[in-house]
Design a protein around this motif. Structure first.
Motif, PDB file in Angstrom:
ATOM      1  N   UNK A  63      34.961  35.063  32.321  1.00 12.20           N
ATOM      2  CA  UNK A  63      36.106  35.544  31.529  1.00 12.20           C
ATOM      3  C   UNK A  63      35.817  36.952  31.007  1.00 12.20           C
ATOM      4  N   UNK A  64      34.642  37.124  30.409  1.00 15.25           N
ATOM      5  CA  UNK A  64      34.294  38.436  29.879  1.00 15.25           C
ATOM      6  C   UNK A  64      34.193  39.490  30.956  1.00 15.25           C
ATOM      7  N   UNK A  65      33.597  39.122  32.085  1.00 16.31           N
ATOM      8  CA  UNK A  65      33.448  40.069  33.185  1.00 16.31           C
ATOM      9  C   UNK A  65      34.796  40.442  33.782  1.00 16.31           C
ATOM     10  N   UNK A  66      35.674  39.461  33.929  1.00 21.53           N
ATOM     11  CA  UNK A  66      37.007  39.715  34.475  1.00 21.53           C
ATOM     12  C   UNK A  66      37.811  40.651  33.588  1.00 21.53           C
ATOM     13  N   UNK A  67      37.798  40.367  32.291  1.00 13.92           N
ATOM     14  CA  UNK A  67      38.520  41.217  31.353  1.00 13.92           C
ATOM     15  C   UNK A  67      37.968  42.638  31.363  1.00 13.92           C
ATOM     16  N   UNK A  68      36.657  42.766  31.389  1.00 11.11           N
ATOM     17  CA  UNK A  68      36.056  44.090  31.314  1.00 11.11           C
ATOM     18  C   UNK A  68      36.411  44.939  32.525  1.00 11.11           C
ATOM     19  N   UNK A  69      36.419  44.350  33.725  1.00 13.63           N
ATOM     20  CA  UNK A  69      36.733  45.126  34.918  1.00 13.63           C
ATOM     21  C   UNK A  69      38.111  45.754  34.850  1.00 13.63           C
ATOM     22  N   UNK A  70      39.123  44.947  34.497  1.00 15.27           N
ATOM     23  CA  UNK A  70      40.489  45.471  34.394  1.00 15.27           C
ATOM     24  C   UNK A  70      40.640  46.406  33.206  1.00 15.27           C
ATOM     25  N   UNK A  71      40.019  46.048  32.098  1.00 15.24           N
ATOM     26  CA  UNK A  71      40.086  46.872  30.891  1.00 15.24           C
ATOM     27  C   UNK A  71      39.571  48.284  31.160  1.00 15.24           C
ATOM     28  N   UNK A  72      38.447  48.390  31.848  1.00 15.91           N
ATOM     29  CA  UNK A  72      37.874  49.711  32.107  1.00 15.91           C
ATOM     30  C   UNK A  72      38.760  50.539  33.030  1.00 15.91           C
ATOM     31  N   UNK A  73      39.370  49.872  34.022  1.00 14.89           N
ATOM     32  CA  UNK A  73      40.272  50.603  34.913  1.00 14.89           C
ATOM     33  C   UNK A  73      41.455  51.185  34.167  1.00 14.89           C
ATOM     34  N   UNK A  74      42.034  50.383  33.262  1.00 16.73           N
ATOM     35  CA  UNK A  74      43.182  50.852  32.484  1.00 16.73           C
ATOM     36  C   UNK A  74      42.759  51.923  31.482  1.00 16.73           C
ATOM     37  N   UNK A  75      41.642  51.689  30.786  1.00  9.37           N
ATOM     38  CA  UNK A  75      41.184  52.662  29.793  1.00  9.37           C
ATOM     39  C   UNK A  75      40.825  53.991  30.455  1.00  9.37           C
ATOM     40  N   UNK A  76      40.225  53.917  31.643  1.00 12.68           N
ATOM     41  CA  UNK A  76      39.885  55.149  32.353  1.00 12.68           C
ATOM     42  C   UNK A  76      41.136  55.945  32.682  1.00 12.68           C
ATOM     43  N   UNK A  77      42.208  55.248  33.055  1.00 14.98           N
ATOM     44  CA  UNK A  77      43.465  55.934  33.316  1.00 14.98           C
ATOM     45  C   UNK A  77      44.017  56.594  32.070  1.00 14.98           C
ATOM     46  N   UNK A  78      43.924  55.910  30.938  1.00 20.72           N
ATOM     47  CA  UNK A  78      44.387  56.485  29.673  1.00 20.72           C
ATOM     48  C   UNK A  78      43.586  57.721  29.288  1.00 20.72           C
ATOM     49  N   UNK A  79      42.310  57.732  29.701  1.00 15.57           N
ATOM     50  CA  UNK A  79      41.439  58.868  29.385  1.00 15.57           C
ATOM     51  C   UNK A  79      41.577  60.001  30.389  1.00 15.57           C
ATOM     52  N   UNK A  80      42.435  59.826  31.396  1.00 17.06           N
ATOM     53  CA  UNK A  80      42.669  60.885  32.372  1.00 17.06           C
ATOM     54  C   UNK A  80      41.628  61.003  33.459  1.00 17.06           C
ATOM     55  N   UNK A  81      40.834  59.974  33.675  1.00 19.84           N
ATOM     56  CA  UNK A  81      39.833  60.026  34.746  1.00 19.84           C
ATOM     57  C   UNK A  81      40.516  59.951  36.106  1.00 19.84           C
ATOM     58  N   UNK A  82      39.952  60.608  37.096  1.00 15.38           N
ATOM     59  CA  UNK A  82      40.529  60.629  38.431  1.00 15.38           C
ATOM     60  C   UNK A  82      40.270  59.311  39.161  1.00 15.38           C
ATOM     61  N   UNK A  83      41.037  59.108  40.237  1.00 11.42           N
ATOM     62  CA  UNK A  83      40.869  57.890  41.030  1.00 11.42           C
ATOM     63  C   UNK A  83      39.462  57.809  41.614  1.00 11.42           C
ATOM     64  N   UNK A  84      38.933  58.959  42.077  1.00 11.18           N
ATOM     65  CA  UNK A  84      37.581  58.946  42.649  1.00 11.18           C
ATOM     66  C   UNK A  84      36.542  58.548  41.618  1.00 11.18           C
ATOM     67  N   UNK A  85      36.705  59.008  40.393  1.00 12.81           N
ATOM     68  CA  UNK A  85      35.764  58.661  39.327  1.00 12.81           C
ATOM     69  C   UNK A  85      35.822  57.172  39.029  1.00 12.81           C
ATOM     70  N   UNK A  86      37.032  56.645  38.932  1.00 11.02           N
ATOM     71  CA  UNK A  86      37.184  55.215  38.669  1.00 11.02           C
ATOM     72  C   UNK A  86      36.585  54.404  39.812  1.00 11.02           C
ATOM     73  N   UNK A  87      36.850  54.830  41.045  1.00  8.89           N
ATOM     74  CA  UNK A  87      36.284  54.129  42.189  1.00  8.89           C
ATOM     75  C   UNK A  87      34.769  54.158  42.195  1.00  8.89           C
ATOM     76  N   UNK A  88      34.194  55.273  41.727  1.00  7.75           N
ATOM     77  CA  UNK A  88      32.736  55.405  41.710  1.00  7.75           C
ATOM     78  C   UNK A  88      32.102  54.404  40.756  1.00  7.75           C
ATOM     79  N   UNK A  89      32.618  54.306  39.518  1.00 10.05           N
ATOM     80  CA  UNK A  89      31.947  53.374  38.609  1.00 10.05           C
ATOM     81  C   UNK A  89      32.321  51.917  38.884  1.00 10.05           C
ATOM     82  N   UNK A  90      33.441  51.695  39.552  1.00  2.69           N
ATOM     83  CA  UNK A  90      33.749  50.323  39.963  1.00  2.69           C
ATOM     84  C   UNK A  90      32.816  49.886  41.097  1.00  2.69           C
TER      85      UNK A  90
END
Length: 437
Positions: free
Chosen positions: A39-66
């Motif tokens: 549950x915690x891991x699932x929430x964190x994965x989606x949460x970080x993707x959304x938060x990264x978008x709010x912070x203006x991170x690029x798709x490549x950056x998000x893909x890298x840390x995912x």
């Protein structure tokens, strides 16, 4: 208390008759701990993707840390057994849960892409270690006659926990500290049922895998299919939230979009497995992959459609794509003797991890070029390519005779080699010392 004393305490026996209410309670406690971790891991994965978008991170950056998360997961699954053998199950489980809990909070404190890459690697390694330990416990506490049932229940628990984690995104805005704290709480609470369980402590189930060349010889469709479906699943897990956010879905819409895909997998994996038991399993794999590719094409063309349309297509994508992993493992196991089942399944788990690690970053590169639809353009291309390969292989090799096939077994995704001895068609001989009942 010294480490030697701790190990002595951990190794103490708690005799319990197989199938008794106490035995069921022990397994339930372990499943509860695993569920909270997921549950915690699932929430964190989606949460970080959304938060990264709010912070203006690029798709490549998000893909890298995912992708880095899956690399950490692979590293953790390899090194966790050795660490446990030196220190002990409970100590390592507590340490990893504590680190993972702290890492969850660190994401909210230090919102920096380069730091998140390192944190995701650490979290992936910790999560793998936690799952290895928990699955080793399940192996030790499960009788051979019940292992297929326990593996199936474990698969359902893992899927439901993943869905619950997605829906928890609605509890608080991703821009706040609260959802990160919720992740930390879930990981910390996972310690409670595991630490208080009297299930005994097993020797770690070490990796026993077939070589790549052996896997290719046994089942080309199983090996290639596992890798290609992992590419698409890893891409979806890692970049799905970014896709949903970029096309304008709300936080509630994002969580539903992600959760409905796993709901589809949960509902259709058994029917697909049953059909594959009574026909050429490769044809079911091929059909599921091909229709999954069409669903991806629909999603790529539906960025301006209503939420209902997107959810329907996400359901189809998850329902037909995610079970392909279990179907590929089943197809590979149709070709081997029972004493090789565990090694083959474990080898395919490693292949799946490699594909899942590549998927998010590869998809992010396509998204950077053509926009959010690039995620499903990538997934459609991957699944279509595999479908073509599968069609070619069907023409090259005759189907497995019905009397030589094993019945379908659901293989939880995001698992480790430690769960493989639970496979009901295995020899029942798992490496590592058996835990007290």
């Amino acid at each position: 208390m010294s480490i030697a004393q701790t190990k002595a305490v951990e190794s103490s026996s708690f005799p319990t008759p197989p199938g008794s209410p106490q035995s069921a309670l022990k397994i339930s406690a372990l499943l509860a701990g695993i569920g909270l971790v997921i549950v915690g891991n699932s929430l964190q994965g989606t949460l970080l993707g959304v938060r990264a978008g709010l912070e203006g991170m690029t798709a490549e950056t998000i893909g890298a840390f995912m992708s880095t998360y899956f690399i950490g997961y692979a590293v953790g699954s390899v090194f966790a057994p050795g660490l446990v053998e030196r220190v002990g199950h409970i100590r390592v489980f507590a340490a990893l849960a504590s680190v993972a809990s702290a890492v969850a909070l660190a994401h909210a404190i230090i919102v920096e892409a380069s730091v998140w890459v390192a944190l995701r690697f650490i979290h992936g390694a910790c999560h793998a270690g936690l799952i290895v330990i928990a699955e080793s416990w399940l192996n030790a506490g499960t009788e051979r006659t019940n292992r297929g049932r326990v593996l199936g229940i474990y698969g359902v628990v893992a899927n439901v926990a993943w869905i619950v984690g997605q829906l928890m995104l609605n509890f608080s805005p991703p821009s706040s500290f609260v959802p990160f704290a919720v992740v930390s709480i879930c990981l910390s609470l996972a310690l409670v049922p595991v630490s208080l369980s009297r299930a005994g402590v097993p020797g770690v189930v070490s990796a026993s895998r077939s070589r790549f060349t052996r896997l290719l010889e046994i089942s080309p469709v199983g090996l290639v299919g596992t890798f290609f479906v992992a590419l698409s699943m890893g891409a979806f897990w890692g970049m799905g939230p970014t896709f949903a956010q970029d096309i304008g879905l709300t936080d509630a819409g994002i969580s539903l979009f992600m959760a409905i895909a796993m709901t589809g997998a949960l509902l259709l994996q058994w029917p697909l497995g049953w059909v594959s038991d009574i026909t050429d399993r490769r044809k079911v794999i091929l059909a599921a992959s091909a229709v999954g590719a069409l669903a991806c094409v629909g999603l790529a063309l539906s960025v301006n459609q209503t939420l209902t349309v997107l959810l329907a297509l996400s359901f189809i994508f998850g329902a037909l794509t995610f079970p392909v992993y279990s179907l590929c493992v089943a197809h590979a196991n149709d070709q081997v003797e029972r004493d090789e089942v565990v090694a083959v399944a474990s080898g395919l788990t490693l292949v799946f991890g490699a594909g899942a690690a590549i998927g998010p970053f590869a998809a992010s590169l396509v998204m950077a070029q053509i926009g959010p639809a690039g995620l499903f353009v990538f997934c459609a291309a991957v699944l279509a390519l595999f479908s073509g390969y599968g069609l070619w292989r069907i023409r090259k090799r005759a189907p497995t005779a019905p009397e030589e096939k094993e019945s379908f077994v659901v293989m939880p995704t995001g698992t480790t080699h430690a769960s493989m001895p639970l496979h009901k068609h295995g020899s029942g001989k798992a490496p590592g010392e058996k835990a007290p009942a």
